[in-house]
Design an enzyme around this catalytic site. Structure first.
Site: not given
Length: 310
Positions: A102-104, A292
């Site tokens: 999800i982050e990168t 999120y």
């Protein structure tokens, strides 16, 4: 509201004093600040976050077949490291993999903003959270010294988060681990350290391995005595939420004395409500948006099911 020049000068003097008290020389601090530049794109980004979207527009950004395929590939590549991190830090492996995805997108998109510019811009030109970001700027100088980071080539998010797991400087300093024992905590170039660090972050914030995260509720409208979670500490217990008016959508044996929250997901034609438990709250320690946290949870379940079928 943007601070005036006089205010900025005063804030910089305060920042310099803080860093002097932390053991830096005036020359080191001034040299550090001369490397920072104002970036209007940072202000534009923080004032239009993805989390402002309704769930039915937010969810498709993150839960894609492409991200799932990349997640399975990442899990296979780093299977031993992920298993070791899950065991050592008592965190479910799919959560570790989901966060990095999800982050990168597994290191594919770590951010294009110079971290020092992002934190400088928000610390001195974004009144709503300026104090927080000045502290992060101070932590960045400490971090660069401790980990020998090259500030001039350190890019990240508009909020100054960096590396595979997008740690802000204070989180990097407090939760990063040297998971391959090479003498460095490298979250930018080393996925092994990143995997261990994400697991440690969740462990330190109270993740309970194997326990429930969130469950759907039957209602599409909340009883008047209940309110949706907005980021506050957990005030409800499960027993305060469940009633003949609002029940679990599936039959699950659950401890009704545990703390809980209510998540609201706005769909195109209705509003769904979910019961969030301790582990859901822990995900919000990573990013305080309930959307999120729900995206991370749902993606982790996709990953878990797909990986089990390999």
């Amino acid at each position: 509201m943007i601070p005036q020049d006089g205010d900025i000068s005063s804030l910089k003097s305060e920042f310099i004093q803080t860093q002097l008290d932390a053991g830096f020389s005036r020359q080191e601090i001034e040299q550090f600040l001369t490397q920072a530049n104002y970036n209007q794109k940072v202000i534009d980004a923080i004032t239009t976050p993805w989390e402002a979207k309704p769930w039915h527009l937010y969810q498709p950004i993150f839960l894609t077949d492409k991200r799932l395929a990349k997640g399975i590939e990442f899990w296979k590549t780093h299977a031993k490291t992920i298993a070791r991190a899950a065991k050592q830090f008592e965190v479910d492996p799919e959560i570790i993999v989901a966060i990095i995805g999800i982050e990168t997108f597994y290191g594919g998109y770590m951010g294009t903003y110079p971290v020092i510019d992002a934190l400088y811009t928000l610390g001195f030109h974004y009144t709503p959270r300026a104090r927080f970001f000045r502290k992060e700027l101070a932590n960045l100088q400490q971090l660069a010294k401790e980990e020998h980071l090259d500030i001039t080539h350190l890019n990240g998010s508009y909020a100054g988060a960096m590396g595979f797991g997008q740690f802000i400087p204070s989180s990097y300093r407090h939760y990063a681990v040297d998971f391959d024992n090479d003498g460095k905590r490298d979250l930018v170039g080393n996925p092994v350290d990143a995997i261990g660090s994400v697991a440690n972050y969740f462990h330190q914030h109270g993740w309970k391995k194997g326990e429930l995260v969130t469950l759907p509720l039957t209602n599409h409208q909340l009883p008047e005595n209940l309110t949706v979670w907005k980021g506050e500490k957990l005030n409800y217990k499960v027993a305060d939420i469940l009633s003949p008016e609002i029940a679990l959508a599936q039959n699950v044996d659950i401890d009704i004395s545990q703390k809980a929250l209510i998540v609201e997901l706005v769909q195109e034609d209705k509003t769904d409500y979910w019961l969030g438990l301790n582990n859901f709250y822990v995900i919000t320690r990573y990013n305080r948006s309930p959307l999120y946290a729900m995206a991370v949870y749902q993606f982790s379940q996709q990953l878990k099911d797909a990986y089990a079928k390999q």
